[in-house]
Design a protein around this motif. Structure first.
Motif, PDB file in Angstrom:
ATOM      1  N   ALA B  20       0.831  -1.212   0.000  1.00  0.00           N
ATOM      2  CA  ALA B  20       0.000   0.000   0.000  1.00  0.00           C
ATOM      3  C   ALA B  20       0.865   1.262   0.000  1.00  0.00           C
ATOM      4  CB  ALA B  20      -0.926  -0.003   1.210  1.00  0.00           C
ATOM      5  N   TYR B  21       1.997   1.190   0.664  1.00  0.00           N
ATOM      6  CA  TYR B  21       2.892   2.357   0.729  1.00  0.00           C
ATOM      7  C   TYR B  21       3.439   2.706  -0.660  1.00  0.00           C
ATOM      8  CZ  TYR B  21       6.637   5.416   2.338  1.00  0.00           C
ATOM      9  OH  TYR B  21       7.463   6.499   2.544  1.00  0.00           O
ATOM     10  N   PHE B  22       3.676   1.675  -1.470  1.00  0.00           N
ATOM     11  CA  PHE B  22       4.284   1.912  -2.785  1.00  0.00           C
ATOM     12  C   PHE B  22       3.250   2.038  -3.908  1.00  0.00           C
ATOM     13  CE2 PHE B  22       7.536  -0.314  -0.300  1.00  0.00           C
ATOM     14  CZ  PHE B  22       8.570   0.596  -0.411  1.00  0.00           C
ATOM     15  N   SER B  23       1.958   1.840  -3.581  1.00  0.00           N
ATOM     16  CA  SER B  23       0.932   1.880  -4.628  1.00  0.00           C
ATOM     17  C   SER B  23       0.077   3.131  -4.466  1.00  0.00           C
ATOM     18  CB  SER B  23       0.040   0.640  -4.527  1.00  0.00           C
ATOM     19  OG  SER B  23       0.859  -0.497  -4.407  1.00  0.00           O
ATOM     20  N   PRO B  24       0.117   4.029  -5.460  1.00  0.00           N
ATOM     21  CA  PRO B  24      -0.600   5.317  -5.322  1.00  0.00           C
ATOM     22  C   PRO B  24      -2.103   5.158  -5.095  1.00  0.00           C
ATOM     23  CG  PRO B  24       0.855   5.324  -7.245  1.00  0.00           C
ATOM     24  CD  PRO B  24       0.848   3.934  -6.728  1.00  0.00           C
ATOM     25  N   GLY B  25      -2.714   4.101  -5.633  1.00  0.00           N
ATOM     26  CA  GLY B  25      -4.169   3.966  -5.511  1.00  0.00           C
ATOM     27  C   GLY B  25      -4.635   3.380  -4.187  1.00  0.00           C
ATOM     28  N   LEU B  26      -3.685   3.010  -3.332  1.00  0.00           N
ATOM     29  CA  LEU B  26      -4.081   2.283  -2.116  1.00  0.00           C
ATOM     30  C   LEU B  26      -3.991   3.132  -0.842  1.00  0.00           C
ATOM     31  CD1 LEU B  26      -2.429  -1.196  -2.828  1.00  0.00           C
ATOM     32  CD2 LEU B  26      -4.826  -0.569  -3.053  1.00  0.00           C
ATOM     33  N   GLU B  27      -4.016   4.472  -1.004  1.00  0.00           N
ATOM     34  CA  GLU B  27      -3.927   5.325   0.188  1.00  0.00           C
ATOM     35  C   GLU B  27      -5.116   5.097   1.115  1.00  0.00           C
ATOM     36  OE1 GLU B  27      -3.688   6.829  -2.833  1.00  0.00           O
ATOM     37  OE2 GLU B  27      -1.752   7.855  -2.939  1.00  0.00           O
ATOM     38  N   GLU B  28      -6.314   4.899   0.502  1.00  0.00           N
ATOM     39  CA  GLU B  28      -7.523   4.701   1.310  1.00  0.00           C
ATOM     40  C   GLU B  28      -7.405   3.447   2.153  1.00  0.00           C
ATOM     41  OE1 GLU B  28     -10.399   6.417   2.019  1.00  0.00           O
ATOM     42  OE2 GLU B  28      -9.176   8.007   1.159  1.00  0.00           O
ATOM     43  N   LEU B  29      -6.814   2.414   1.529  1.00  0.00           N
ATOM     44  CA  LEU B  29      -6.615   1.148   2.246  1.00  0.00           C
ATOM     45  C   LEU B  29      -5.681   1.367   3.433  1.00  0.00           C
ATOM     46  CD1 LEU B  29      -7.021  -1.998   2.248  1.00  0.00           C
ATOM     47  CD2 LEU B  29      -4.873  -2.114   1.004  1.00  0.00           C
ATOM     48  N   GLU B  30      -4.661   2.160   3.205  1.00  0.00           N
ATOM     49  CA  GLU B  30      -3.701   2.446   4.266  1.00  0.00           C
ATOM     50  C   GLU B  30      -4.378   3.190   5.418  1.00  0.00           C
ATOM     51  OE1 GLU B  30      -0.320   4.535   2.805  1.00  0.00           O
ATOM     52  OE2 GLU B  30       0.899   4.024   4.546  1.00  0.00           O
ATOM     53  N   LYS B  31      -5.245   4.147   5.047  1.00  0.00           N
ATOM     54  CA  LYS B  31      -5.962   4.941   6.056  1.00  0.00           C
ATOM     55  C   LYS B  31      -6.945   4.048   6.832  1.00  0.00           C
ATOM     56  CE  LYS B  31      -8.887   9.000   6.358  1.00  0.00           C
ATOM     57  NZ  LYS B  31      -9.871   9.755   5.582  1.00  0.00           N
ATOM     58  N   GLY B  32      -7.705   3.233   6.065  1.00  0.00           N
ATOM     59  CA  GLY B  32      -8.656   2.313   6.705  1.00  0.00           C
ATOM     60  C   GLY B  32      -7.937   1.313   7.592  1.00  0.00           C
ATOM     61  N   GLY B  33      -6.782   0.841   7.115  1.00  0.00           N
ATOM     62  CA  GLY B  33      -5.992  -0.117   7.893  1.00  0.00           C
ATOM     63  C   GLY B  33      -5.520   0.479   9.198  1.00  0.00           C
TER      64      GLY B  33
END
Lengths: 278, 224
Positions: B20-33
């Motif tokens: 998620a840290y290296f994938s621009p589209g996964l910021e939401e996942l990082e926040k939810g996580g």
């Protein structure tokens, strides 16, 4: 205190006298604070007087440990454990469970707790379920299942930290270490004539950069244990130890200053807020 | 199953967050996580509190030495929990923050937790002074460097340091103790801190990798 055969030592007369004296002193303090209070109502004066007296009692109880371990210190210590555990539990409940979980879990609960409802999400129910499973740790036979949420906690921490530490504590620190070794060079005369910390004091600034670059390298050499610390490598390692010793000394100095600031704060409270003699 | 499932959970979640840290589209996942983690970790507070109650109730039931103090712990815990969870005495009721000024929860914090906490830490000033008196004898070069650095920092942060070297001219201001303290903080101290931070970062990265790859299993405990 209980002894092996079940007999109990009753407190000596000296201890009883001390207890009575302490109780009387703090009672007088409470009455005095209540009668000299500046609040609007008598009730508030009585309450504030009690609170300040109680805080002073707790402060002195902790300080009494400097003489020896004693019942006052143990009382304050045990009260601290209980109250602070509940304090953090309540903050966790209100900020995380009510603040983050409830708005995604239930409209009724959101209305009850007066937090804006956002949207349903199964994601948060899973998190809540994992949290409840963590409490299974208290049950001897079902304790093993608490490893699942523990794995979630450790996995999240490991995943977050791997990239973040690599970025902020490794790459950024290495990048910031590469500084110019001769700051804004304007000739030897100018260089040696100003030994100030100001921006035009090039010698001191350059020396600082040299120390940072060489110090970081030597400090890292000291932490490198795959090669025997001998010869040039040993000399660099030794310099690394000295740099680390300066760091530990500076940290120690700051820690002492911080603790003394707290001590001054407590003494100010006792003499100003409680005794009102400052 | 008791060991494999937690290892799978850890590896999956760890890998997702690294990606998620290296994938621009996964910021939401990082926040939810991050919120997911907070909710699970919050229960660690409840676990700690429950364990505290269990230990002290056992101590009281068995009349262990000092069991009377356990009553104090349970009383303090129960009182603070009751007031905090039900927001008793909160001027804004259930809608107010638990630490609302004037709330009973905040009053107990202000007159009980804060003084106890500050005094506990200030007590360390005496013990640090006592321990440093015994430990910081200039026995060798390293100990002397540590002692001198600590002494300069302590002097540099007080009025005494300023008064002692106020006669030093401005062009030699590095020799003034407060400035020397600043120089120590911004140069050799920074170098040492940086070396330690780089070492810690490498340690954290390697430990995280060991956990995600399933090499490190000590968190599972010894029983199967």
């Amino acid at each position: 205190m209980a002894t092996g055969n079940g007999n109990r030592k009753s407190p000596s007369n000296a201890v009883k006298i001390i207890l009575v004296i302490v109780a009387v002193v703090f009672l007088i303090s409470w009455i005095s604070k209540a009668t000299t209070g500046m609040a609007d109502s008598t009730w508030l004066n009585i309450r504030d007087g009690f609170l300040i007296t109680f805080a002073a009692f707790l402060t002195l109880s902790i300080f009494s440990f400097l003489y020896n371990d004693n019942p006052f210190y143990k009382f304050a210590e045990h009260l601290y454990v209980g109250v602070s555990a509940a304090y953090w539990m309540c903050l966790g409940f209100w900020s995380i469970i009510v603040g983050n979980f409830v708005p995604h879990a239930s409209k009724t609960l959101s209305t009850f707790f007066k937090v804006p409802f956002q949207e349903y999400s199964w994601f948060y129910y899973v998190a809540f379920a994992f949290g409840v499973i963590l409490l299974m740790r208290l049950l001897p036979k079902a304790g093993w299942i608490a490893r699942w949420p523990l794995a979630v906690i450790i996995g999240t921490t490991a995943g977050f930290n791997l990239s973040r530490y690599l970025h902020s504590d490794f790459m950024s620190q290495v990048g910031n270490t590469f500084q110019p070794l001769f700051v804004d060079w304007q000739g030897a005369g100018h260089f040696f004539s100003n030994l100030s910390l100001a921006a035009d004091g090039q010698l001191v600034m350059s020396a600082g950069n040299w120390i940072v670059v060489v110090g970081v390298l030597c400090g890292l050499v000291y932490f490198f244990f795959s090669k025997e610390h001998k010869g040039m490598f040993g000399a660099a390692s030794r310099l690394g130890i000295w740099i680390l010793m300066i760091t530990f000394g500076a940290s120690f100095g700051y820690t002492v200053m911080g603790r003394i600031s707290l001590l001054v704060g407590r003494i100010t409270f006792l003499f100003d807020d409680w005794l009102s003699i400052l | 199953m008791k060991r494999q499932i937690p290892m799978m959970i850890l590896s999956t979640i760890g890998t997702i967050f690294v990606l998620a840290y290296f994938s621009p589209g996964l910021e939401e996942l990082e926040k939810g996580g991050s919120i997911f983690f907070d909710v699970v970790a919050c229960f660690a507070f409840f676990l700690g509190g429950s364990n505290l109650v269990r230990v002290h109730i056992q101590k009281i039931a068995r009349h262990n030495p000092g069991w009377g103090y356990s009553i104090v712990t349970l009383f303090g815990f129960g009182l603070m929990l009751f007031i905090g969870l039900f927001k008793l005495g909160n001027p804004l009721g259930i809608a107010g923050a638990p630490t609302e000024p004037g709330s009973w929860f905040q009053i107990i914090f202000q007159y009980c937790v804060a003084p106890l906490s500050a005094t506990m830490y200030s007590l360390l000033a005496f013990f640090v002074a006592s321990a440093s008196y015994r430990a910081f004898r200039a026995k060798n070069t390293e100990a002397t460097i540590l002692l001198v650095a600590a002494f300069i920092i302590l002097l540099g942060r007080t009025q005494l340091g300023l008064v002692m070297t106020s006669w030093v001219p401005d062009w030699l201001s590095i020799a003034q103790i407060p400035n020397l303290a600043v120089f120590i903080m911004t140069s050799p101290n920074l170098a040492g801190q940086r070396a330690i931070m780089i070492g810690i970062a490498l340690g954290v990265v390697s430990m995280s990798l060991r956990l995600i790859l399933g090499i490190e299993r000590s968190y599972l405990g010894s029983d199967s």
